[in-house]
Design a protein around this motif. Sequence first.
Motif, short mmCIF file in Angstrom:
data_model
loop_
_atom_site.label_atom_id
_atom_site.label_comp_id
_atom_site.label_asym_id
_atom_site.label_seq_id
_atom_site.Cartn_x
_atom_site.Cartn_y
_atom_site.Cartn_z
N TYR A 179 -13.02 -1.13 -3.25
CA TYR A 179 -13.86 -1.74 -2.21
C TYR A 179 -15.32 -1.76 -2.67
O TYR A 179 -16.02 -2.76 -2.54
N GLU A 180 -15.75 -0.65 -3.24
CA GLU A 180 -17.13 -0.56 -3.76
C GLU A 180 -17.39 -1.66 -4.79
O GLU A 180 -18.46 -2.23 -4.86
N LYS A 181 -16.36 -1.95 -5.59
CA LYS A 181 -16.53 -2.93 -6.66
C LYS A 181 -16.19 -4.35 -6.22
O LYS A 181 -16.17 -5.27 -7.05
N GLY A 182 -15.86 -4.52 -4.96
CA GLY A 182 -15.56 -5.86 -4.46
C GLY A 182 -14.17 -6.37 -4.79
O GLY A 182 -13.86 -7.54 -4.56
N LEU A 183 -13.31 -5.49 -5.30
CA LEU A 183 -11.95 -5.92 -5.63
C LEU A 183 -11.05 -5.94 -4.38
O LEU A 183 -10.06 -6.64 -4.32
N LEU A 184 -11.43 -5.12 -3.43
CA LEU A 184 -10.79 -5.16 -2.11
C LEU A 184 -11.89 -5.52 -1.12
O LEU A 184 -12.99 -4.95 -1.19
N THR A 185 -11.61 -6.44 -0.23
CA THR A 185 -12.64 -6.82 0.74
C THR A 185 -12.11 -6.58 2.15
O THR A 185 -10.95 -6.22 2.34
N GLU A 186 -12.98 -6.80 3.12
CA GLU A 186 -12.59 -6.58 4.52
C GLU A 186 -11.45 -7.50 4.94
O GLU A 186 -10.75 -7.24 5.90
N LYS A 187 -11.26 -8.58 4.18
CA LYS A 187 -10.12 -9.46 4.45
C LYS A 187 -8.79 -8.71 4.19
O LYS A 187 -7.81 -8.89 4.89
N ASP A 188 -8.81 -7.89 3.14
CA ASP A 188 -7.59 -7.13 2.80
C ASP A 188 -7.38 -5.94 3.72
O ASP A 188 -6.28 -5.43 3.85
N THR A 189 -8.46 -5.47 4.32
CA THR A 189 -8.39 -4.18 5.03
C THR A 189 -8.47 -4.33 6.55
O THR A 189 -8.83 -3.39 7.24
N GLU A 190 -8.12 -5.47 7.04
CA GLU A 190 -8.18 -5.74 8.49
C GLU A 190 -9.58 -5.45 9.04
O GLU A 190 -9.72 -4.87 10.11
N GLY A 191 -10.57 -5.82 8.29
CA GLY A 191 -11.95 -5.68 8.75
C GLY A 191 -12.52 -4.28 8.66
O GLY A 191 -13.63 -4.00 9.14
N MET A 192 -11.77 -3.38 8.02
CA MET A 192 -12.22 -1.98 7.97
C MET A 192 -12.94 -1.72 6.64
O MET A 192 -12.34 -1.86 5.58
N PRO A 193 -14.22 -1.37 6.69
CA PRO A 193 -14.90 -1.08 5.41
C PRO A 193 -14.40 0.25 4.84
O PRO A 193 -14.30 1.23 5.57
N LEU A 194 -14.08 0.29 3.56
CA LEU A 194 -13.58 1.53 2.94
C LEU A 194 -14.71 2.19 2.16
O LEU A 194 -14.75 2.12 0.94
N ARG A 195 -15.62 2.82 2.88
CA ARG A 195 -16.78 3.40 2.21
C ARG A 195 -16.55 4.85 1.83
O ARG A 195 -15.92 5.60 2.57
N TRP A 196 -17.13 5.24 0.69
CA TRP A 196 -17.09 6.65 0.27
C TRP A 196 -17.59 7.53 1.40
O TRP A 196 -18.59 7.22 2.04
N GLY A 197 -16.89 8.61 1.64
CA GLY A 197 -17.39 9.61 2.59
C GLY A 197 -17.03 9.33 4.04
O GLY A 197 -17.37 10.13 4.91
N ASP A 198 -16.34 8.23 4.32
CA ASP A 198 -15.99 7.92 5.71
C ASP A 198 -14.67 8.61 6.08
O ASP A 198 -13.58 8.08 5.86
N GLY A 199 -14.79 9.80 6.65
CA GLY A 199 -13.61 10.59 6.98
C GLY A 199 -12.71 9.92 8.00
O GLY A 199 -11.49 10.04 7.96
N GLU A 200 -13.33 9.21 8.94
CA GLU A 200 -12.56 8.57 9.99
C GLU A 200 -11.62 7.50 9.43
O GLU A 200 -10.45 7.41 9.79
N VAL A 201 -12.16 6.70 8.52
CA VAL A 201 -11.36 5.66 7.87
C VAL A 201 -10.26 6.30 7.04
O VAL A 201 -9.11 5.87 7.05
N MET A 202 -10.62 7.39 6.36
CA MET A 202 -9.64 8.08 5.52
C MET A 202 -8.43 8.54 6.36
O MET A 202 -7.27 8.30 6.00
N VAL A 203 -8.72 9.18 7.50
CA VAL A 203 -7.65 9.68 8.37
C VAL A 203 -6.80 8.51 8.89
O VAL A 203 -5.58 8.58 8.96
N LYS A 204 -7.49 7.40 9.22
CA LYS A 204 -6.77 6.22 9.70
C LYS A 204 -5.84 5.68 8.61
O LYS A 204 -4.72 5.25 8.87
N LEU A 205 -6.33 5.72 7.37
CA LEU A 205 -5.52 5.20 6.26
C LEU A 205 -4.25 6.03 6.05
O LEU A 205 -3.19 5.49 5.74
#
Lengths: 153, 629
Positions: free
Chosen positions: B361-387
């Motif tokens: 995601y950081e490198k633009g190889l995965l975008t919000e289109k692939d992730t149902e609008g969810m940004p996959l940012r380093w350090g985001d614990g909430e997103v991690m748990v959701k994943l």
Amino acid sequence: MAKMLMVDPSLCTGCHRCEMWCSLTKYGEINPSRSNVYVVRREPAVDVPVVCIQCGLCINVCPTGALKRDKKTMAVVVDKEKCVGCGMCTNVCPIGVLRIDKETKMAAKCDLCGGSPACAAHCPQNAIRYEVANKAAAKRRELWAMAHAVRNR
Amino acid sequence: MWYGFAGKLLRVNLTSGEFKVEELDKNELRKYMGCVGYAAKLLYQEMPAGIGPLAPEAKVVLATGAVTGTSCPSGGSYEVCYKSPLTGTWNQARSGGAFGPKLKYAGFDFVVIEGKAKEPVYIYIHDGKVEIKAAKHLWGLNVEETTDTLIRELDDPEISVATIGQAGENGVLYAALINDRGRAAGRGGIGAVFGSKNLKAVVVNGRGGIKVARPKEFAAAIEKAEQWLKNYPLSSIPTLGTVGLVSLNNSLGILPTKNFQETYFENADQISGEVLNRKYQIKRRACYGCSFACGRYTSVMSGKYATPPMEGPEYETVDMFGPICGVDDLEAIIRANYLCNVYGLDTVSTGMSIGFAMECYEKGLLTEKDTEGMPLRWGDGEVMVKLVEKIAHREGIGEFLAQGVKRMAEQLGPAAEEAAIHVKGLELPAHEPRSESKVLALQYAVSPRGGCHMHPNWASTWDFGQLDCGMKEFGMPWPPKEIQDESPQKGVAYRYVALQGEISEILGACIFYSWGTEGSCITPQLYAEIVSALTGWDVTAEELMLAAERSWNLKRCFNAREGFTREHDKLPKRFTKAIPNGPAKGLKVVNLDAMLDAYYEAMGWDKATGNPTPEKLKELGLEFAIMSS
């Protein structure tokens, strides 16, 4: 002063090593179901070693007089010549630490290993200790009280 | 009469719903010693090359060893051996808890599971009896719910349940098998294999015990082990659990961070073993017979990551859901660990898959289109748990992540290859081959199940730990060359490290106890004393080494037959580039080929293919594994 087994469940990790040492010492095999010390391990996070407190209630109900108190250790011991495996002692034991051994068909219980209990000697966490009677009694009071207080905390 | 072993193998065929009990042959068992060694022989002989890991023809072996279920302090283990759907290689997943011991008390050393049930079932083994029971009502339940239901149904609180959760049912390629609620046979996707067989769980209990050939001698040997272990050199394992390694590794710059882009995590002090103990630990918990009790029972009382009491997290898990994903919130880590336990997921592959996605995601190889609008940012614990939730249920982006790093990278194209940290498809665990130890780099490259630091050993014991583990007298190079040395001597040393570790695997022992020196761990020599008194076999340390070598060679043969060769013994490209920051800045792996050459030679393997030569196999009495080519 006589010594007794003292248990601190807060230190027990549920490893069952005491049961293994007990069966190894008594029967030369490793078999927790042939142990005279019991670890109750339940979820969530309950680990309690249960040991015989040598109260002697079993002595009174034994119809053949097979249970008696050892003068040296004050432990209640089974006389193999007299025990017929009737199971009266297991019925009356208030904490359920007597059993009829499935191979010898006789009552089996903790005899404090004649004064050097293997369970206490080998507990890696010091959760089972062999202590002088009044120290052990103090610990039992504490446990008894806490077991009833826990709901209020 | 059997001593030390139950002497029986149970074979369950799920297709026909039938089972049979086979008597083990003493001489044949002794040749491999048991557990993984004997399982390697079974799978090599009974599972021809090319069978799909998720096909009905695939077999699974649940294996215990001589010391499983005994008072040998390391005896809480069993191993699940199978062909991995994640890597296509040999796989073995070890787990502790009570399952292995209770299987043996029930009267079986091995269970071979074959075929595929028409409808969900579970296998119930108790005191020599075997039942294959309907599990339709358990399908869809998580690990805790399944365990609770079975305890109620079978009316026995002392059963040990090894079960899959939703992840295994849904075929997540790195789904785990979880026993006793919080102990995982984690790596390689055994959960998916169970799921493919419609097998929800294996339940065991027994009162048979284990007979000892020479009880007094055995007790003396165990007492010796208990005494020696008081001097154990990695004392943080008993006191802080494995999580104690977080602070130590970070201070040395060997804590994998942000999908192995870095090796130093600034906020490591917020996720340390000390913080876990102080704020979240309920109590310490041991596997059956273990005197160390590295397990931790933890919970999070309240807040968005509120988590009921559960075993874990361990060091690996803390790094995977922490620094690897850039997360410094221990509550999010505990929550993610809990979800992996109840859904039945390998925490290492799960964390690495999420870390990989974050880097993409950081490198633009995965975008919000692939992730149902969810940004996959380093350090985001909430997103991690959701994943983690999404992976277990294979929902949305979870479907993509459920395949593991190798397959994801293949789909994202060459630009993603650089971020794909795996060997043979197995995501790397939380140890840095650039900076922790160079024998470790070699181990990652050659381990039969892929990028693994534990099977058969933690290679860093030798140069990082400066521990000989009783192997000096066998000829292990001593003293160890410095950690960063990449000379052929490392290849020679790894032969000894691997075989010493393999002794634990063939005995059914936990590897933790074999890290030390004479007088501070259970060396092969002491294991020989213990096993001799237990079985009455008069086993020597040399005999254990030989059996270990058989097992180690057979696993290599298993992989060779599946088409694996020297070209697959390689590391992710990232490790040939220098570490960018932290105390280990500038370190990299440059000389893997020379170390590989030396290792193959020391093993007596062919340097071109990296596989055992016919001569070597003859020498070991493994003629059946010589490939006709």
